[in-house]
Design an enzyme around this catalytic site. Structure first.
Site, PDB file in Angstrom:
ATOM      1  N   THR A  45      44.690 -49.082  14.504  1.00  0.00           N
ATOM      2  CA  THR A  45      43.435 -49.798  14.298  1.00  0.00           C
ATOM      3  C   THR A  45      43.235 -50.294  12.867  1.00  0.00           C
ATOM      4  OG1 THR A  45      42.291 -47.682  13.953  1.00  0.00           O
ATOM      5  CG2 THR A  45      42.296 -48.591  16.188  1.00  0.00           C
ATOM      6  N   ASN A 144      43.763 -31.946   5.996  1.00  0.00           N
ATOM      7  CA  ASN A 144      43.644 -32.290   4.584  1.00  0.00           C
ATOM      8  C   ASN A 144      42.404 -31.583   4.043  1.00  0.00           C
ATOM      9  OD1 ASN A 144      41.348 -33.845   5.260  1.00  0.00           O
ATOM     10  ND2 ASN A 144      42.521 -35.742   5.352  1.00  0.00           N
ATOM     11  N   PHE A 146      39.346 -32.613   3.201  1.00  0.00           N
ATOM     12  CA  PHE A 146      38.093 -32.965   3.859  1.00  0.00           C
ATOM     13  C   PHE A 146      37.969 -32.270   5.208  1.00  0.00           C
ATOM     14  CE2 PHE A 146      35.746 -35.640   6.846  1.00  0.00           C
ATOM     15  CZ  PHE A 146      34.523 -35.761   6.204  1.00  0.00           C
ATOM     16  N   SER A 181      46.825 -32.351   1.728  1.00  0.00           N
ATOM     17  CA  SER A 181      46.482 -33.016   0.472  1.00  0.00           C
ATOM     18  C   SER A 181      45.115 -32.533   0.019  1.00  0.00           C
ATOM     19  CB  SER A 181      46.469 -34.535   0.644  1.00  0.00           C
ATOM     20  OG  SER A 181      45.472 -34.932   1.561  1.00  0.00           O
ATOM     21  N   VAL A 220      51.841 -42.266  -3.838  1.00  0.00           N
ATOM     22  CA  VAL A 220      52.306 -43.634  -3.607  1.00  0.00           C
ATOM     23  C   VAL A 220      51.072 -44.511  -3.430  1.00  0.00           C
ATOM     24  CG1 VAL A 220      53.615 -45.180  -2.110  1.00  0.00           C
ATOM     25  CG2 VAL A 220      54.447 -42.859  -2.537  1.00  0.00           C
ATOM     26  N   ASP A 221      51.000 -45.611  -4.160  1.00  0.00           N
ATOM     27  CA  ASP A 221      49.824 -46.483  -4.145  1.00  0.00           C
ATOM     28  C   ASP A 221      49.862 -47.409  -2.937  1.00  0.00           C
ATOM     29  OD1 ASP A 221      47.515 -47.810  -4.800  1.00  0.00           O
ATOM     30  OD2 ASP A 221      48.485 -49.162  -6.247  1.00  0.00           O
ATOM     31  N   ASP A 229      50.592 -37.348  11.456  1.00  0.00           N
ATOM     32  CA  ASP A 229      51.274 -36.987  12.702  1.00  0.00           C
ATOM     33  C   ASP A 229      52.722 -36.577  12.434  1.00  0.00           C
ATOM     34  OD1 ASP A 229      48.935 -37.868  14.167  1.00  0.00           O
ATOM     35  OD2 ASP A 229      49.617 -39.897  13.744  1.00  0.00           O
TER      36      ASP A 229
END
Length: 311
Positions: A45, A144, A146, A181, A220-221, A229
């Site tokens: 999406t 992560n 959050f 993360s 990595v930007d 997954d």
């Protein structure tokens, strides 16, 4: 012996997310994977347009009944991810309970990469189902920061907070928790993000061991889809091969991620051209091209053991 995984996740025709991110890497590492697609979309999406269908709880039941009627509902692992409504999620919970009853050694890996999206885009009454029914069944959990905060109701501002949150998640059920993360500062600088892991193992003599690790992962930007997954699938695979060695399992998992992402961003930048940001299509994970790295990853991120104790 053959090791079989039931994976209930989303599916896309083009690209890699959900089952598309998990199945190929697991097969490469020798696992048989039976996939049920919770959704079937043209693409993820993050594109400008997407089309597709959503599997209902009733349709999930029909598929599972077909497996049961043929007496092939025997699994070593269950891997689940994205679910969009309570009835579907509760059906997944019922399936997990039934399979765990049939095989008490079955390991359930819950990929939490959907939780933040669920909390923002669907009714909040879905969250208690995750907290009270899904997480308690999980053996391996990969949120992560959050998502971990959401599940525990505790904020992470320090490494001590992260350790406390992982311990709270252990108390909810999972024996292995990896915070994929966090926003914690890395000792290696702002070009790195911090991930942490915790594993509780019961020894044959009844005592428990506890290992906690920390990793500094190069940033990595770019925005990638399907990495959560892939991470969960690799944790499944490498904890299978190293069941009592969280450090090694995490190092191999994160190193696979590094190689896939590095190959992907290199390709995407080449396709986009100088000075242009890659499109979502160009940033699709270079999974097939990373087969050798998935099978035998060169370790590029070493985990630091924070705590190891016996009780």
């Amino acid at each position: 012996m053959e090791c079989r995984v039931l994976s209930i996740q989303s599916h896309v025709v083009r690209g890699y997310v959900g089952n598309k991110s998990a199945t190929f890497p697991l097969q490469v590492l020798g696992f048989e994977v039976d996939s049920i697609n919770s959704v079937q979309f043209s693409n993820h999406t993050g594109y400008a347009h997407w089309k597709g269908q959503v599997l209902t709880a009733e349709e999930l039941n029909v598929l599972y009944e077909g497996i049961k009627l043929n007496n092939v509902n025997h699994y070593d692992y269950i891997l689940t991810g994205y679910s969009r409504d309570i009835s579907f999620l509760e059906t997944v919970v019922d399936i997990i309970k039934e399979l765990k009853k049939a095989n008490p050694s079955l390991i359930y890996v819950f990929c939490c990469c959907c939780c933040c999206c669920l909390f923002q885009y669907v009714p909040e009454n879905l969250l208690p189902v995750y907290k009270n029914k899904v997480v308690p069944l999980a053996d391996i959990l990969t949120p992560n920061q959050f998502e971990a905060e959401l599940l525990t109701g505790r904020k992470i501002n320090t490494e001590e907070d992260a350790i406390e949150v992982m311990d709270l998640l252990h108390k909810m059920g999972p024996e292995t928790v990896v915070l994929t993360s966090t926003d914690l500062p890395s000792k290696q600088g702002d070009q790195f993000l911090v991930a942490l892991g915790s594993q509780k193992i019961k020894k044959p003599d009844g005592t428990n061991t506890d290992q906690k690790i920390c990793m500094d992962i190069p940033k990595v930007d770019a925005v990638f889809v399907g990495t959560g997954d892939l991470f969960a699938a690799m944790m499944l695979a490498w904890t299978h091969h190293h069941p009592k060695d969280l450090k090694t399992a995490c190092e191999k998992t994160v190193s696979v991620m590094h190689h896939v992402i590095k190959r992907t961003i290199t390709y995407a930048n080449e396709m986009a051209g100088p000075g242009k940001r890659p499109t979502p299509a160009q940033l699709e994970l270079r999974m097939v091209q990373s087969k050798a790295d998935i099978e035998n990853p060169t370790i590029v991120v070493e985990a630091k053991v924070l705590q190891k104790s016996s009780q």
